[in-house]
Design a protein around this motif. Sequence first.
Motif, PDB file in Angstrom:
ATOM      1  N   VAL A  99      -1.358   7.467 -11.291  1.00  0.00           N
ATOM      2  CA  VAL A  99      -1.990   7.905 -10.048  1.00  0.00           C
ATOM      3  C   VAL A  99      -0.971   7.781  -8.917  1.00  0.00           C
ATOM      4  O   VAL A  99      -0.382   6.716  -8.715  1.00  0.00           O
ATOM      5  N   ALA A 100      -0.746   8.879  -8.220  1.00  0.00           N
ATOM      6  CA  ALA A 100       0.210   8.889  -7.113  1.00  0.00           C
ATOM      7  C   ALA A 100      -0.180   9.993  -6.139  1.00  0.00           C
ATOM      8  O   ALA A 100      -0.942  10.900  -6.481  1.00  0.00           O
ATOM      9  N   TYR A 101       0.362   9.906  -4.936  1.00  0.00           N
ATOM     10  CA  TYR A 101       0.016  10.858  -3.880  1.00  0.00           C
ATOM     11  C   TYR A 101       1.235  11.590  -3.331  1.00  0.00           C
ATOM     12  O   TYR A 101       1.166  12.181  -2.258  1.00  0.00           O
ATOM     13  N   ASP A 102       2.351  11.590  -4.070  1.00  0.00           N
ATOM     14  CA  ASP A 102       3.557  12.212  -3.517  1.00  0.00           C
ATOM     15  C   ASP A 102       4.340  13.020  -4.543  1.00  0.00           C
ATOM     16  O   ASP A 102       5.556  13.074  -4.499  1.00  0.00           O
ATOM     17  N   CYS A 159     -16.820   1.496  -8.458  1.00  0.00           N
ATOM     18  CA  CYS A 159     -15.737   0.506  -8.456  1.00  0.00           C
ATOM     19  C   CYS A 159     -14.399   1.156  -8.758  1.00  0.00           C
ATOM     20  O   CYS A 159     -14.313   2.108  -9.536  1.00  0.00           O
ATOM     21  N   LEU A 160     -13.362   0.593  -8.142  1.00  0.00           N
ATOM     22  CA  LEU A 160     -11.994   0.991  -8.409  1.00  0.00           C
ATOM     23  C   LEU A 160     -11.209  -0.264  -8.728  1.00  0.00           C
ATOM     24  O   LEU A 160     -11.135  -1.191  -7.919  1.00  0.00           O
ATOM     25  N   PHE A 161     -10.649  -0.323  -9.940  1.00  0.00           N
ATOM     26  CA  PHE A 161      -9.859  -1.474 -10.381  1.00  0.00           C
ATOM     27  C   PHE A 161      -8.392  -1.052 -10.450  1.00  0.00           C
ATOM     28  O   PHE A 161      -8.052  -0.119 -11.185  1.00  0.00           O
ATOM     29  N   LEU A 162      -7.527  -1.732  -9.715  1.00  0.00           N
ATOM     30  CA  LEU A 162      -6.108  -1.370  -9.663  1.00  0.00           C
ATOM     31  C   LEU A 162      -5.244  -2.486 -10.236  1.00  0.00           C
ATOM     32  O   LEU A 162      -5.375  -3.644  -9.850  1.00  0.00           O
ATOM     33  N   ASP A 163      -4.322  -2.112 -11.128  1.00  0.00           N
ATOM     34  CA  ASP A 163      -3.283  -3.025 -11.597  1.00  0.00           C
ATOM     35  C   ASP A 163      -2.061  -2.163 -11.848  1.00  0.00           C
ATOM     36  O   ASP A 163      -1.771  -1.768 -12.980  1.00  0.00           O
ATOM     37  N   GLN A 170       0.545   2.562  -2.068  1.00  0.00           N
ATOM     38  CA  GLN A 170       0.557   4.020  -2.058  1.00  0.00           C
ATOM     39  C   GLN A 170      -0.841   4.580  -2.313  1.00  0.00           C
ATOM     40  O   GLN A 170      -1.280   5.529  -1.660  1.00  0.00           O
ATOM     41  N   ILE A 171      -1.551   3.985  -3.261  1.00  0.00           N
ATOM     42  CA  ILE A 171      -2.899   4.462  -3.582  1.00  0.00           C
ATOM     43  C   ILE A 171      -3.881   4.118  -2.465  1.00  0.00           C
ATOM     44  O   ILE A 171      -4.645   4.967  -2.007  1.00  0.00           O
ATOM     45  N   LEU A 172      -3.839   2.878  -2.003  1.00  0.00           N
ATOM     46  CA  LEU A 172      -4.811   2.437  -0.996  1.00  0.00           C
ATOM     47  C   LEU A 172      -4.597   3.111   0.352  1.00  0.00           C
ATOM     48  O   LEU A 172      -5.549   3.268   1.135  1.00  0.00           O
ATOM     49  N   LEU A 173      -3.374   3.527   0.651  1.00  0.00           N
ATOM     50  CA  LEU A 173      -3.107   4.222   1.905  1.00  0.00           C
ATOM     51  C   LEU A 173      -3.272   5.738   1.779  1.00  0.00           C
ATOM     52  O   LEU A 173      -3.510   6.418   2.776  1.00  0.00           O
ATOM     53  N   GLY A 174      -3.164   6.268   0.555  1.00  0.00           N
ATOM     54  CA  GLY A 174      -3.235   7.709   0.377  1.00  0.00           C
ATOM     55  C   GLY A 174      -4.608   8.239   0.011  1.00  0.00           C
ATOM     56  O   GLY A 174      -4.879   9.430   0.159  1.00  0.00           O
ATOM     57  N   MET A 175      -5.482   7.378  -0.443  1.00  0.00           N
ATOM     58  CA  MET A 175      -6.771   7.788  -0.994  1.00  0.00           C
ATOM     59  C   MET A 175      -7.758   8.249   0.080  1.00  0.00           C
ATOM     60  O   MET A 175      -7.782   7.719   1.189  1.00  0.00           O
ATOM     61  N   ASP A 176      -8.580   9.230  -0.267  1.00  0.00           N
ATOM     62  CA  ASP A 176      -9.682   9.685   0.592  1.00  0.00           C
ATOM     63  C   ASP A 176     -10.906   8.826   0.258  1.00  0.00           C
ATOM     64  O   ASP A 176     -11.592   9.059  -0.732  1.00  0.00           O
ATOM     65  N   TYR A 177     -11.182   7.838   1.078  1.00  0.00           N
ATOM     66  CA  TYR A 177     -12.244   6.873   0.785  1.00  0.00           C
ATOM     67  C   TYR A 177     -13.622   7.521   0.770  1.00  0.00           C
ATOM     68  O   TYR A 177     -14.487   7.136  -0.026  1.00  0.00           O
ATOM     69  N   GLU A 194       5.425  -5.404   2.876  1.00  0.00           N
ATOM     70  CA  GLU A 194       5.371  -5.013   4.288  1.00  0.00           C
ATOM     71  C   GLU A 194       4.236  -4.033   4.585  1.00  0.00           C
ATOM     72  O   GLU A 194       3.947  -3.762   5.748  1.00  0.00           O
ATOM     73  N   CYS A 195       3.578  -3.526   3.553  1.00  0.00           N
ATOM     74  CA  CYS A 195       2.444  -2.607   3.753  1.00  0.00           C
ATOM     75  C   CYS A 195       1.122  -3.350   3.914  1.00  0.00           C
ATOM     76  O   CYS A 195       0.074  -2.714   4.106  1.00  0.00           O
TER      77      CYS A 195
END
Length: 226
Positions: A99-102, A159-163, A170-177, A194-195
Amino acid sequence: MNWSRYLPVRIYDLLKRVKRRLGITTPLAARLRELLNERRDFSFVQIGANDGVSLDPYREFILESHGVGVLVEPLPWLADRLHRNYRQRQNLIFETVAVAYDGQSLILHVPEAEDRSAVASLDKEHLLRHGVASMREVEVPTCTVEALLEKHGLASVDCLFLDVEGAEAQILLGMDYARVGARLIAFESAHLGECRAAVDEKLGANGYRIEEFGMDALAWKAFAGV
């Protein structure tokens, strides 16, 4: 020690159930159980599902749910094990992508030792910090969380489980909530670097409360009726 690697999956699951009945659990698992409130129908996406067993804090909840789940693992050899370790489940969908946004593909740094594949990352330094000196590059296809939901006809998930070993920001900043709709997001906060402030701000702006559990965090909103 990752003892789950050496046990048949049925024995592993049995031991986990026994430990849970004895009250032996982690703070993260205990809080997840409170927040899910014995729900057996929650839908979810798990990104970075690995083999579905090794060091997976979400397996016990996935096994209990009858809701639709999408399990995402980009490395083919881990994806094969993942499918085998959930072969009795009819409510799960498997995707061998990252999963990526770029972009349409990305390069993962992967340990040469296959049993250490769980620490594969976009960041070479991440592997070095885990003591991995010998590694190779693997190109994997990508898609977004929103594209996964669209592909499988899901209006949203609970639910969204991330590892994802350093790709959390990248996912948490790019996602359409609004599109994803998750009421609960579990992720490794230790890798945000730093994010961190930007992620906290993004989650707060979308109405989430954030709780810390060592290297992990839960961002959540109350489920309907709770």
